[in-house]
Design a protein around this motif. Sequence first.
Motif, short mmCIF file in Angstrom:
data_model
loop_
_atom_site.label_atom_id
_atom_site.label_comp_id
_atom_site.label_asym_id
_atom_site.label_seq_id
_atom_site.Cartn_x
_atom_site.Cartn_y
_atom_site.Cartn_z
N UNK A 114 0.80 -1.22 0.00
CA UNK A 114 0.00 0.00 0.00
C UNK A 114 0.83 1.27 0.00
N UNK A 115 2.08 1.19 0.42
CA UNK A 115 2.88 2.40 0.56
C UNK A 115 4.20 2.28 -0.21
N UNK A 116 4.72 3.43 -0.56
CA UNK A 116 6.04 3.52 -1.19
C UNK A 116 6.86 4.53 -0.39
N UNK A 117 7.97 4.09 0.16
CA UNK A 117 8.80 4.96 0.98
C UNK A 117 9.59 5.92 0.11
N UNK A 118 9.57 7.20 0.49
CA UNK A 118 10.31 8.21 -0.27
C UNK A 118 11.72 8.39 0.30
N UNK A 119 11.97 7.83 1.47
CA UNK A 119 13.30 7.83 2.07
C UNK A 119 13.60 6.44 2.62
N UNK A 120 14.87 6.14 2.74
CA UNK A 120 15.26 4.84 3.25
C UNK A 120 14.76 4.64 4.68
N UNK A 121 14.29 3.44 4.95
CA UNK A 121 13.85 3.09 6.30
C UNK A 121 14.86 2.10 6.87
N UNK A 122 15.70 2.59 7.77
CA UNK A 122 16.77 1.74 8.31
C UNK A 122 16.20 0.61 9.18
N UNK A 123 15.10 0.87 9.86
CA UNK A 123 14.51 -0.17 10.70
C UNK A 123 13.99 -1.32 9.83
N UNK A 124 13.33 -0.98 8.72
CA UNK A 124 12.83 -2.03 7.84
C UNK A 124 13.98 -2.82 7.22
N UNK A 125 15.06 -2.13 6.91
CA UNK A 125 16.22 -2.81 6.33
C UNK A 125 16.84 -3.78 7.32
N UNK A 126 16.68 -3.50 8.62
CA UNK A 126 17.20 -4.41 9.65
C UNK A 126 16.17 -5.47 10.03
N UNK A 127 15.03 -5.46 9.33
CA UNK A 127 14.00 -6.44 9.63
C UNK A 127 13.12 -6.06 10.79
N UNK A 128 13.21 -4.82 11.26
CA UNK A 128 12.39 -4.35 12.37
C UNK A 128 11.15 -3.65 11.84
N UNK A 129 10.12 -3.61 12.66
CA UNK A 129 8.87 -2.98 12.25
C UNK A 129 8.94 -1.47 12.44
N UNK A 130 8.53 -0.73 11.42
CA UNK A 130 8.48 0.72 11.52
C UNK A 130 7.07 1.18 11.18
N UNK A 157 -1.90 3.22 -7.43
CA UNK A 157 -0.73 4.04 -7.06
C UNK A 157 -0.58 3.98 -5.55
N UNK A 158 0.56 3.50 -5.10
CA UNK A 158 0.78 3.38 -3.66
C UNK A 158 0.95 4.76 -3.03
N UNK A 159 0.53 4.87 -1.77
CA UNK A 159 0.68 6.13 -1.04
C UNK A 159 2.16 6.42 -0.84
N UNK A 160 2.53 7.69 -0.99
CA UNK A 160 3.91 8.11 -0.80
C UNK A 160 4.11 8.44 0.68
N UNK A 161 5.04 7.73 1.33
CA UNK A 161 5.15 7.79 2.79
C UNK A 161 6.60 7.99 3.20
N UNK A 162 6.79 8.73 4.29
CA UNK A 162 8.09 8.79 4.96
C UNK A 162 7.90 8.15 6.33
N UNK A 163 8.82 7.28 6.70
CA UNK A 163 8.65 6.51 7.93
C UNK A 163 9.04 7.33 9.16
N UNK A 164 8.71 6.80 10.33
CA UNK A 164 9.00 7.50 11.58
C UNK A 164 10.50 7.64 11.83
N UNK A 165 11.26 6.60 11.51
CA UNK A 165 12.69 6.67 11.81
C UNK A 165 13.38 7.70 10.94
N UNK A 166 12.88 7.91 9.72
CA UNK A 166 13.46 8.95 8.87
C UNK A 166 13.14 10.34 9.41
N UNK A 167 11.93 10.51 9.95
CA UNK A 167 11.59 11.79 10.56
C UNK A 167 12.37 11.99 11.86
#
Length: 326
Positions: free
Chosen positions: A257-273, A306-316
């Motif tokens: 449902x979403x497309x990240x506009x910035x890298x999500x380091x937590x997701x890359x480590x397999x953690x939930x964001x 079209x997936x929602x454009x999202x920035x994750x919490x860890x990026x903020x």
Amino acid sequence: MRQVDAVSGEQYRYALTNFRIAHEKVEEQRRQLEEQEKQVALLRSRIALLEGTASDERQEGGRHGGSSVDDFSIKNAASQLERLINRWAADIVRAPPSPLSDIHGAALGDITGTYDHAPYDVSPMQVQNILRHAMSEVIGNEIVNILVVTNSPEANVQLTRIHEHLFARNPVVACVWRRQTFSAAVETCDPEMTAAILAETLPGLTKVLGGSVNNTAPILASAYTFSRMLHGAPTSFNDAFYRSFVPELGSILYPRQIELVRRCHKSERGEQDRVGATIFPGLVKVTRGGIPATDQNQETVHMVVRRAQVICECALLSSGNIPMQG
């Protein structure tokens, strides 16, 4: 001598009669299904003829193997609208009419409905993205998901309900009604109506921004044009419509449902964001599954266009002191 299983002539005739009856029923159902498919195809061709899109649909089907060319146009138009929203938010951050913390607090309060958030320092990026989220909710919920046909919000809500009722009964009829209704829609939204929408959906932000809120006029005008394209323009399908969705702040990230506009380091480590801000709504195409189209018991299907454009919490979080939601 080997014993041979046998049935009486009466039993044989009874079984043969039942088999013939069952076969005739299956054949009758097959003929009914073929007739229904012919009627649906005939109705679609009549719709295309009335709208003057019969030749266009044949050409699109030949070029794209039957897939809708509308999705590509929608994505392009959405990208243009997204840039307008980003420019508006960036201009406010560049020359804020009020302290950034006040702007952020007002936007967050309008989004969540709670204005008693503890004050904290915010970065310009956080303010810019919360503004984009607030505007995304206005566009998605008040313009795209409402059939804006008149300059009366109450009338538009009633028309939207009529469309939902028609779609639940027959998607093809609902599609024809929607396009005919939009053929008589207002060319532009009345400034009073857009001001009323902002005052109702973003009261705190409207007050904090003051005169700067007038800069939203081009965005809302573009959003209305975008909505008219979604709901009123001829397409290569006659049994679907579009709806917008905005992932909530703090909700779990769903890749479909979403497309990240910035890298999500937590997701890359397999953690939930979670969602830090939705900077542009997603779009789904709503259809009724199965054939025939007149079946009222069909399941409603939502396909993400079209997936929602999202920035994750860890990026903020990396851009300033904003509290994380657990």
